[in-house]
Design a protein around this motif. Structure first.
Motif, PDB file in Angstrom:
ATOM      1  N   GLU A  29       0.830  -1.205   0.000  1.00  0.00           N
ATOM      2  CA  GLU A  29       0.000   0.000   0.000  1.00  0.00           C
ATOM      3  C   GLU A  29       0.864   1.255   0.000  1.00  0.00           C
ATOM      4  O   GLU A  29       0.571   2.219  -0.709  1.00  0.00           O
ATOM      5  CB  GLU A  29      -0.938  -0.007   1.208  1.00  0.00           C
ATOM      6  CG  GLU A  29      -1.873   1.169   1.262  1.00  0.00           C
ATOM      7  CD  GLU A  29      -2.898   1.205   0.135  1.00  0.00           C
ATOM      8  OE1 GLU A  29      -3.531   2.259  -0.040  1.00  0.00           O
ATOM      9  OE2 GLU A  29      -3.062   0.205  -0.585  1.00  0.00           O
ATOM     10  N   ALA A  30       1.954   1.256   0.787  1.00  0.00           N
ATOM     11  CA  ALA A  30       2.858   2.409   0.802  1.00  0.00           C
ATOM     12  C   ALA A  30       3.483   2.615  -0.569  1.00  0.00           C
ATOM     13  O   ALA A  30       3.634   3.751  -1.027  1.00  0.00           O
ATOM     14  CB  ALA A  30       3.937   2.215   1.868  1.00  0.00           C
ATOM     15  N   ALA A  31       3.838   1.525  -1.238  1.00  0.00           N
ATOM     16  CA  ALA A  31       4.411   1.624  -2.583  1.00  0.00           C
ATOM     17  C   ALA A  31       3.394   2.223  -3.549  1.00  0.00           C
ATOM     18  O   ALA A  31       3.723   3.124  -4.331  1.00  0.00           O
ATOM     19  CB  ALA A  31       4.858   0.249  -3.067  1.00  0.00           C
ATOM     20  N   ALA A  32       2.164   1.736  -3.497  1.00  0.00           N
ATOM     21  CA  ALA A  32       1.126   2.242  -4.398  1.00  0.00           C
ATOM     22  C   ALA A  32       0.860   3.726  -4.148  1.00  0.00           C
ATOM     23  O   ALA A  32       0.715   4.508  -5.089  1.00  0.00           O
ATOM     24  CB  ALA A  32      -0.155   1.429  -4.226  1.00  0.00           C
ATOM     25  N   ARG A  33       0.829   4.123  -2.889  1.00  0.00           N
ATOM     26  CA  ARG A  33       0.593   5.545  -2.565  1.00  0.00           C
ATOM     27  C   ARG A  33       1.742   6.423  -3.057  1.00  0.00           C
ATOM     28  O   ARG A  33       1.525   7.488  -3.634  1.00  0.00           O
ATOM     29  CB  ARG A  33       0.419   5.737  -1.065  1.00  0.00           C
ATOM     30  CG  ARG A  33      -0.913   5.303  -0.542  1.00  0.00           C
ATOM     31  CD  ARG A  33      -0.997   5.566   0.976  1.00  0.00           C
ATOM     32  NE  ARG A  33      -2.173   4.965   1.535  1.00  0.00           N
ATOM     33  CZ  ARG A  33      -3.338   5.588   1.643  1.00  0.00           C
ATOM     34  NH1 ARG A  33      -3.463   6.828   1.239  1.00  0.00           N
ATOM     35  NH2 ARG A  33      -4.370   4.958   2.164  1.00  0.00           N
ATOM     36  N   ALA A  34       2.972   5.979  -2.816  1.00  0.00           N
ATOM     37  CA  ALA A  34       4.136   6.773  -3.243  1.00  0.00           C
ATOM     38  C   ALA A  34       4.189   6.879  -4.755  1.00  0.00           C
ATOM     39  O   ALA A  34       4.483   7.954  -5.298  1.00  0.00           O
ATOM     40  CB  ALA A  34       5.419   6.149  -2.697  1.00  0.00           C
ATOM     41  N   LEU A  35       3.902   5.794  -5.445  1.00  0.00           N
ATOM     42  CA  LEU A  35       3.910   5.839  -6.906  1.00  0.00           C
ATOM     43  C   LEU A  35       2.785   6.719  -7.442  1.00  0.00           C
ATOM     44  O   LEU A  35       2.971   7.451  -8.417  1.00  0.00           O
ATOM     45  CB  LEU A  35       3.814   4.426  -7.487  1.00  0.00           C
ATOM     46  CG  LEU A  35       5.040   3.554  -7.253  1.00  0.00           C
ATOM     47  CD1 LEU A  35       4.769   2.120  -7.683  1.00  0.00           C
ATOM     48  CD2 LEU A  35       6.262   4.114  -7.978  1.00  0.00           C
ATOM     49  N   ARG A  36       1.618   6.673  -6.793  1.00  0.00           N
ATOM     50  CA  ARG A  36       0.508   7.538  -7.219  1.00  0.00           C
ATOM     51  C   ARG A  36       0.862   9.011  -7.006  1.00  0.00           C
ATOM     52  O   ARG A  36       0.606   9.857  -7.864  1.00  0.00           O
ATOM     53  CB  ARG A  36      -0.765   7.208  -6.464  1.00  0.00           C
ATOM     54  CG  ARG A  36      -1.928   8.116  -6.904  1.00  0.00           C
ATOM     55  CD  ARG A  36      -3.138   7.932  -6.081  1.00  0.00           C
ATOM     56  NE  ARG A  36      -2.876   8.416  -4.731  1.00  0.00           N
ATOM     57  CZ  ARG A  36      -3.763   8.420  -3.774  1.00  0.00           C
ATOM     58  NH1 ARG A  36      -4.967   7.939  -3.980  1.00  0.00           N
ATOM     59  NH2 ARG A  36      -3.475   8.887  -2.590  1.00  0.00           N
ATOM     60  N   THR A  37       1.495   9.301  -5.871  1.00  0.00           N
ATOM     61  CA  THR A  37       1.897  10.676  -5.587  1.00  0.00           C
ATOM     62  C   THR A  37       2.911  11.166  -6.614  1.00  0.00           C
ATOM     63  O   THR A  37       2.813  12.284  -7.115  1.00  0.00           O
ATOM     64  CB  THR A  37       2.482  10.789  -4.167  1.00  0.00           C
ATOM     65  OG1 THR A  37       1.482  10.350  -3.236  1.00  0.00           O
ATOM     66  CG2 THR A  37       2.912  12.199  -3.842  1.00  0.00           C
ATOM     67  N   GLY A  38       3.878  10.331  -6.934  1.00  0.00           N
ATOM     68  CA  GLY A  38       4.868  10.698  -7.956  1.00  0.00           C
ATOM     69  C   GLY A  38       4.226  10.879  -9.315  1.00  0.00           C
ATOM     70  O   GLY A  38       4.568  11.805 -10.054  1.00  0.00           O
ATOM     71  N   ASN A  39       3.273  10.030  -9.650  1.00  0.00           N
ATOM     72  CA  ASN A  39       2.584  10.131 -10.930  1.00  0.00           C
ATOM     73  C   ASN A  39       1.766  11.426 -10.999  1.00  0.00           C
ATOM     74  O   ASN A  39       1.765  12.107 -12.016  1.00  0.00           O
ATOM     75  CB  ASN A  39       1.679   8.914 -11.123  1.00  0.00           C
ATOM     76  CG  ASN A  39       1.102   8.848 -12.504  1.00  0.00           C
ATOM     77  OD1 ASN A  39       1.693   9.310 -13.464  1.00  0.00           O
ATOM     78  ND2 ASN A  39      -0.073   8.258 -12.613  1.00  0.00           N
ATOM     79  N   ALA A  40       1.074  11.753  -9.910  1.00  0.00           N
ATOM     80  CA  ALA A  40       0.255  12.961  -9.878  1.00  0.00           C
ATOM     81  C   ALA A  40       1.114  14.220  -9.998  1.00  0.00           C
ATOM     82  O   ALA A  40       0.706  15.201 -10.622  1.00  0.00           O
ATOM     83  CB  ALA A  40      -0.568  13.009  -8.599  1.00  0.00           C
TER      84      ALA A  40
END
Length: 136
Positions: A29-40
């Protein structure tokens, strides 16, 4: 190895797999959140890659012990399947977990992106792959 020793080894593997479920889900979940934040932000997400690397290490360790891989893989694959087939039910279930937030319950990003399904299937296939490699 006697039958009793083998049963104890399998039981310990199952306990280890279930114990690894919480940190594995948290890291995913932390990986998905960090990747989403970077993508945004249209920016690199080194934290996301770091979390994914930690997930890969944990999955690799679990695949070395078939009972642990199965005990961890079954709930992950089931969760991933639930997210893929019935998102509303998955979100409702995730909303009942401790630490659930109103907007985005825990596990949502890892479930929606298919990360839980991928990890679960990899863990479930690892004992099968090992059994197929053994000569009869």
């Amino acid at each position: 190895m006697s039958g009793m020793d083998e049963r104890v080894r399998h039981l310990l593997g199952a306990v280890a797999g279930l114990a690894a479920l919480v940190p594995l889900c948290s890291l995913a979940e932390a990986a998905a959140r960090a990747l989403r934040t970077g993508n945004a932000a249209f920016a690199p997400a080194p934290a996301g890659l770091g979390y994914l690397a930690a997930v890969a290490v944990l999955v690799t360790l679990l695949t070395a012990w078939p009972a642990a891989a199965l005990a961890c893989g079954v709930p992950l694959a089931a969760t991933g399947t639930l997210f893929a087939l019935d998102l509303d039910a998955a979100m409702g279930l995730a909303g009942t977990l401790p630490g659930a937030e109103v907007g985005e319950p825990p596990g949502t990003l890892a479930g929606v992106t298919g990360l839980y399904a991928l990890l679960g299937v990899l863990l479930l296939l690892s004992p099968l792959r090992r059994a197929l490699r053994r000569p009869s």
